[in-house]
Motif scaffolding. Structure first.
Motif, PDB file in Angstrom:
ATOM      1  N   PRO A  61      44.933  36.243  29.246  1.00  0.00           N
ATOM      2  CA  PRO A  61      45.245  35.924  31.018  1.00  0.00           C
ATOM      3  C   PRO A  61      45.314  34.501  30.706  1.00  0.00           C
ATOM      4  O   PRO A  61      43.801  34.498  30.890  1.00  0.00           O
ATOM      5  CB  PRO A  61      44.519  37.404  31.415  1.00  0.00           C
ATOM      6  CG  PRO A  61      43.351  37.992  30.606  1.00  0.00           C
ATOM      7  CD  PRO A  61      43.532  37.388  28.895  1.00  0.00           C
ATOM      8  N   VAL A  63      43.780  32.257  33.759  1.00  0.00           N
ATOM      9  CA  VAL A  63      43.246  32.098  34.702  1.00  0.00           C
ATOM     10  C   VAL A  63      43.936  31.021  35.439  1.00  0.00           C
ATOM     11  O   VAL A  63      44.032  29.832  35.728  1.00  0.00           O
ATOM     12  CB  VAL A  63      41.754  31.400  34.528  1.00  0.00           C
ATOM     13  CG1 VAL A  63      41.422  31.709  35.855  1.00  0.00           C
ATOM     14  CG2 VAL A  63      41.643  33.295  33.444  1.00  0.00           C
ATOM     15  N   SER A  96      45.945  36.184  35.114  1.00  0.00           N
ATOM     16  CA  SER A  96      44.694  36.914  36.563  1.00  0.00           C
ATOM     17  C   SER A  96      44.635  35.418  37.167  1.00  0.00           C
ATOM     18  O   SER A  96      44.694  34.757  37.058  1.00  0.00           O
ATOM     19  CB  SER A  96      43.159  37.238  35.692  1.00  0.00           C
ATOM     20  OG  SER A  96      42.446  35.793  35.640  1.00  0.00           O
ATOM     21  N   GLU A  98      42.751  33.134  41.057  1.00  0.00           N
ATOM     22  CA  GLU A  98      41.298  32.557  41.717  1.00  0.00           C
ATOM     23  C   GLU A  98      41.541  31.936  42.777  1.00  0.00           C
ATOM     24  O   GLU A  98      42.552  31.064  42.797  1.00  0.00           O
ATOM     25  CB  GLU A  98      40.452  32.062  40.371  1.00  0.00           C
ATOM     26  CG  GLU A  98      39.343  33.027  39.455  1.00  0.00           C
ATOM     27  CD  GLU A  98      38.265  33.450  40.523  1.00  0.00           C
ATOM     28  OE1 GLU A  98      38.598  32.969  41.126  1.00  0.00           O
ATOM     29  OE2 GLU A  98      37.508  34.119  39.440  1.00  0.00           O
ATOM     30  N   ARG A 129      37.431  30.421  29.327  1.00  0.00           N
ATOM     31  CA  ARG A 129      39.031  30.992  29.323  1.00  0.00           C
ATOM     32  C   ARG A 129      39.792  30.023  29.758  1.00  0.00           C
ATOM     33  O   ARG A 129      39.512  28.965  29.659  1.00  0.00           O
ATOM     34  CB  ARG A 129      39.169  31.402  31.226  1.00  0.00           C
ATOM     35  CG  ARG A 129      37.671  32.582  31.236  1.00  0.00           C
ATOM     36  CD  ARG A 129      37.866  34.085  30.218  1.00  0.00           C
ATOM     37  NE  ARG A 129      38.839  34.498  30.764  1.00  0.00           N
ATOM     38  CZ  ARG A 129      39.581  35.705  32.074  1.00  0.00           C
ATOM     39  NH1 ARG A 129      38.452  35.736  32.976  1.00  0.00           N
ATOM     40  NH2 ARG A 129      39.948  36.261  32.589  1.00  0.00           N
TER      41      ARG A 129
END
Ligand code: 5GP
Length: 219
Positions: A61, A63, A96, A98, A129
């Motif tokens: 994914p 981020v 994802s 943040e 990531r």
């Protein structure tokens, strides 16, 4: 060739009269002009989303990091467009999300102090990531350079940056993000979640504040 090219709105013609657009009544006297109408902002974000997805490799994914608070509207609209984009292989990029709160401005001057809300423990989760940092505006570039320095210490696999706006200013430290929506002249802009001491976040168009507005909402 898709990255690092942007729409240049530094020319005079990108100075629309307020009367041509719907402006909330409570801001009518506080603005000089409309620089980028909301419709154009949205169309450009759709293209940025397309470019970012086209350049995304790997299976893990992505981020997507929202730089708060100014970046929240751009982030929300960008993520919505990215969700609708498919890669050349016909799949969607898993995302994802943040949120990083960064503060560096008081009135219309950069303070030079950059406060980042994440703890070292939280930042350690970025190790390995792929990150996409989503910022509303790059002015001197100092906030982003400091944020990137801090993030890189935690060894992410990759870091890309998109900023909706890039200000053409002699005070620039030379930093240029990977994906820029618009290059703008050296004026203080508000609207589309960009604030002046927390005001104007509820204005849809990107506008230039006037002296009345600056005085009214000064801290
Ligand atoms: P820099 O460190 O690049 O000088 O400043 C970046 C930050 O300053 C941005 O994240 C944004 O919060 C704020 N900023 C810079 N220029 C403007 C502007 O014209 N309008 C608003 N509202 N914020 C700005």
């Amino acid at each position: 060739a898709s990255t690092n090219s942007w729409i240049d709105v530094t020319a005079e013609k990108f100075n629309y009269s307020l009367e041509h657009f719907v402006i909330p009544k409570h801001y009518e006297n506080d603005l000089q002009s409309v620089m980028i109408p909301n419709g154009l902002v949205m169309d450009r974000i759709e293209k940025l989303a397309r470019m970012i997805v086209d350049d995304t490799r790997g299976q893990q994914p992505l981020v997507v990091c929202c730089v708060l608070k100014g970046g929240h509207q751009f982030f929300a609209d960008l993520v919505n467009f990215m969700k609708k984009c498919v890669t050349k292989q016909g799949s969607n990029v898993p995302l994802s999300l943040e949120f990083i709160k960064v503060k560096s401005y008081e009135n219309d001057q950069s303070t030079g102090n950059v406060k980042i809300s994440l703890t070292d423990e939280e930042l350690a989760e970025f190790k390995g990531r792929d990150l996409l940092i989503v910022e509303d505006i790059i002015d001197t570039g100092r906030t982003m350079v400091r944020l990137l320095d801090r993030l890189k210490a935690f060894e992410p696999a990759s870091v890309r940056v998109t900023s909706l706006l890039l200000k053409k200013t002699p005070l620039s430290c030379g930093y240029i993000p990977d994906y820029v929506g618009f290059a703008i002249p050296d004026a203080f802009v508000v609207g589309y979640a960009l604030d002046y001491n927390e005001h104007f976040r509820d204005l849809d168009h990107i506008c230039v504040i006037n002296d009345t507005g600056k005085a009214k909402y000064a801290v």
